[in-house]
Design a protein around this motif. Sequence first.
Motif, PDB file in Angstrom:
ATOM      1  N   THR A 192      -6.702 -22.392 -12.567  1.00 57.07           N
ATOM      2  CA  THR A 192      -5.743 -21.342 -12.207  1.00 57.07           C
ATOM      3  C   THR A 192      -6.093 -19.993 -12.830  1.00 57.07           C
ATOM      4  O   THR A 192      -5.357 -19.024 -12.639  1.00 57.07           O
ATOM      5  N   ASP A 227      -5.902 -16.800 -10.839  1.00 59.67           N
ATOM      6  CA  ASP A 227      -4.601 -16.267 -10.434  1.00 59.67           C
ATOM      7  C   ASP A 227      -3.954 -15.394 -11.508  1.00 59.67           C
ATOM      8  O   ASP A 227      -2.888 -14.818 -11.284  1.00 59.67           O
ATOM      9  N   ASP A 242       0.144 -11.402 -18.169  1.00 55.80           N
ATOM     10  CA  ASP A 242       0.512 -12.814 -18.139  1.00 55.80           C
ATOM     11  C   ASP A 242       0.328 -13.448 -19.520  1.00 55.80           C
ATOM     12  O   ASP A 242      -0.656 -13.177 -20.219  1.00 55.80           O
ATOM     13  N   ILE A 277       0.903 -28.365  -8.736  1.00 59.76           N
ATOM     14  CA  ILE A 277       2.005 -27.449  -8.468  1.00 59.76           C
ATOM     15  C   ILE A 277       3.275 -28.017  -9.091  1.00 59.76           C
ATOM     16  O   ILE A 277       3.550 -29.212  -8.975  1.00 59.76           O
ATOM     17  N   HIS A 299       7.497 -19.918 -19.029  1.00 61.25           N
ATOM     18  CA  HIS A 299       7.531 -18.940 -17.942  1.00 61.25           C
ATOM     19  C   HIS A 299       7.182 -19.553 -16.587  1.00 61.25           C
ATOM     20  O   HIS A 299       7.098 -18.821 -15.596  1.00 61.25           O
ATOM     21  N   LYS A 300       6.980 -20.873 -16.565  1.00 61.51           N
ATOM     22  CA  LYS A 300       6.576 -21.536 -15.326  1.00 61.51           C
ATOM     23  C   LYS A 300       7.792 -22.125 -14.606  1.00 61.51           C
ATOM     24  O   LYS A 300       8.697 -22.674 -15.238  1.00 61.51           O
ATOM     25  N   HIS A 301       7.767 -22.045 -13.262  1.00 63.47           N
ATOM     26  CA  HIS A 301       8.874 -22.526 -12.444  1.00 63.47           C
ATOM     27  C   HIS A 301       8.322 -23.204 -11.188  1.00 63.47           C
ATOM     28  O   HIS A 301       7.116 -23.116 -10.911  1.00 63.47           O
ATOM     29  N   ASP A 345       4.810 -22.670  -9.149  1.00 61.04           N
ATOM     30  CA  ASP A 345       3.701 -22.190  -9.979  1.00 61.04           C
ATOM     31  C   ASP A 345       2.640 -23.275 -10.153  1.00 61.04           C
ATOM     32  O   ASP A 345       2.945 -24.469 -10.084  1.00 61.04           O
ATOM     33  N   SER A 346       1.410 -22.844 -10.415  1.00 60.03           N
ATOM     34  CA  SER A 346       0.293 -23.771 -10.589  1.00 60.03           C
ATOM     35  C   SER A 346      -0.064 -23.928 -12.057  1.00 60.03           C
ATOM     36  O   SER A 346       0.097 -22.983 -12.846  1.00 60.03           O
TER      37      SER A 346
END
Length: 222
Positions: free
Chosen positions: A71, A74, A79, A107, A173-175, A178-179
């Motif tokens: 990832t 991306d 970030d 994912i 911070h991932k939801h 998201d990868s």
Amino acid sequence: MFTGLVEEVGTLQAVNKRGEAMVLRIRALKVMKDVQIGDSIAVNGVCLTATALEGQSFLADVMPQTFRHTTLKDLAPGDPVNLERAMLANGRFGGHIVQGHVDGVAIITNRTPDANAIRFEFRPVDGTIEAKYLIPRGSITIDGISLTLTRADEDGFAVSIIPHTLQETALAHKHPGDSVNIECDVLGKYVEHLLRYGKGESNQAQPRSSISKSFLEENGFL
């Protein structure tokens, strides 16, 4: 080698892309204290090499192979990224054996509270992560974090994360949608490879023997 215990969350300051090659500039505090050019640093679970040091930041090259299968491509400036320096020989082994060699990408399909934990569910992308390497209560590395699988089947897998881990890593911070980078437990992969190799089923090409029936006849063995 790493342990999957994230030391700090750094910040991506800049990305210089040249086709499928990249140079990342990452700001950090803790990992910069004794880092040297050439040291290995896991960035979101990907083993990279510090190629230059600039104040509180380090630079790292991302080659096309890594670009295509992780990832990192991306990422954008600003970030947060999980950082871990290579394990010291005299350090405590608090996680599990992590190489920083990503097997594939998954994912996030669900993120739900579960008492004092947060349950994350994942779906592998493009079949890059084989279900046979995912064992309930076994180890897995997600974006460089050593975690324990609570579910693993053909549809995907799940983990439960305590508040401390969530607060101290970029996973906060991932939801869903998201990868994340995934590295399966290396022990199972090596055992399988050795067993298959002994049966002549290795993924690596085997040398072809030049001995045939006609060769034996011509040299008086038959």
